[in-house]
Motif scaffolding. Sequence first.
Motif, mmCIF file in Angstrom:
data_model
loop_
_atom_site.group_PDB
_atom_site.id
_atom_site.type_symbol
_atom_site.label_atom_id
_atom_site.label_comp_id
_atom_site.label_asym_id
_atom_site.label_seq_id
_atom_site.Cartn_x
_atom_site.Cartn_y
_atom_site.Cartn_z
ATOM 1 N N VAL A 236 8.157 -20.129 4.408
ATOM 2 C CA VAL A 236 8.315 -19.095 3.387
ATOM 3 C C VAL A 236 7.160 -18.120 3.520
ATOM 4 N N ALA A 237 7.472 -16.840 3.588
ATOM 5 C CA ALA A 237 6.450 -15.799 3.739
ATOM 6 C C ALA A 237 6.306 -15.011 2.446
ATOM 7 N N LEU A 238 5.069 -14.681 2.110
ATOM 8 C CA LEU A 238 4.749 -13.799 0.987
ATOM 9 C C LEU A 238 4.284 -12.471 1.552
ATOM 10 N N VAL A 239 4.896 -11.375 1.105
ATOM 11 C CA VAL A 239 4.476 -10.056 1.559
ATOM 12 C C VAL A 239 4.253 -9.160 0.347
ATOM 13 N N GLY A 240 3.430 -8.156 0.532
ATOM 14 C CA GLY A 240 3.119 -7.216 -0.535
ATOM 15 C C GLY A 240 1.865 -6.441 -0.162
ATOM 16 N N LEU A 241 1.542 -5.434 -0.949
ATOM 17 C CA LEU A 241 0.363 -4.627 -0.689
ATOM 18 C C LEU A 241 -0.908 -5.407 -1.010
ATOM 19 N N ASN A 242 -2.044 -4.941 -0.509
ATOM 20 C CA ASN A 242 -3.321 -5.542 -0.877
ATOM 21 C C ASN A 242 -3.490 -5.495 -2.388
ATOM 22 N N GLY A 243 -3.966 -6.596 -2.963
ATOM 23 C CA GLY A 243 -4.154 -6.661 -4.405
ATOM 24 C C GLY A 243 -2.926 -7.087 -5.173
ATOM 25 N N ALA A 244 -1.859 -7.453 -4.469
ATOM 26 C CA ALA A 244 -0.625 -7.844 -5.156
ATOM 27 C C ALA A 244 -0.728 -9.206 -5.819
ATOM 28 N N GLY A 245 -1.697 -10.024 -5.401
ATOM 29 C CA GLY A 245 -1.846 -11.360 -5.980
ATOM 30 C C GLY A 245 -1.517 -12.483 -5.015
ATOM 31 N N LYS A 246 -1.291 -12.156 -3.744
ATOM 32 C CA LYS A 246 -0.880 -13.176 -2.775
ATOM 33 C C LYS A 246 -1.956 -14.247 -2.589
ATOM 34 N N THR A 247 -3.190 -13.811 -2.359
ATOM 35 C CA THR A 247 -4.260 -14.779 -2.135
ATOM 36 C C THR A 247 -4.510 -15.607 -3.389
ATOM 37 N N THR A 248 -4.459 -14.983 -4.554
ATOM 38 C CA THR A 248 -4.618 -15.734 -5.801
ATOM 39 C C THR A 248 -3.556 -16.808 -5.921
#
Length: 237
Positions: free
Chosen positions: A32-44
């Motif tokens: 499963v991949a998570l994509v989005g702009l920087n600051g979207a909350g992925k790393t959190t």
Amino acid sequence: MVRLRVEGVSRSFRADPGVHDVNLTVAAGEIVALVGLNGAGKTTLLKLATGMLRPDRGRVLIGGVDISAMTSENWKGVGHFIDGPALYAELTVRQNLHLAALMRGTAPSAVDSTLTALGLERLADRRARQLSLGNRQRVGIAAALQHSPVLLILDEPANSLDPAGVLLLRDLLLERKDAGGGVLISSHHLDEVARLADRILVMNRGCLIGDLEPGGRDLERALFERLRLDDLSRVAR
């Protein structure tokens, strides 16, 4: 079998959007991949999934066990790579991998095969501080993979890798999938995750807002359109 389940998880920060009411699952044999702009909350979100952060609300389960009740034995089945490689600068590549093996209950004899698998043999006795960014990245990935985890959580693992490293990473992740492991990966390399992922989830301003079809055409346009519509809907609320 579900390797990872995130149920209604939220975490707020004063100066960061955090994540809000996130639900997701990663099954055995699934990437499963998570994509989005920087600051979207992925790393959190990945930090919440690995216990590096605790949620304000909701819960995380790994292999059906609530993360708050995970034992050291449970954690041996998890591999993660978040916020770059966590290496001891003055130790050699071999020593770093040896320590990672001990911490995850893996026989140190696994280190030699790991060095070969990641193309790190010639760097085995070099100190981590002497490595290029790309080779540091390889060592971090090696440490996350060498104990054959059933759940693997990776934050932008292809950063700084050369083309050969990207291809190697792809093969290793597919091997984990074929062995029944679950993989959750965040990435801004849309073309690469399209080749790997069974599902691509889009994150914006701390929320999961939908998915993209891995085999779809022009994923970048589809992503930006999904983000644009979500931003418009927020303005209209």
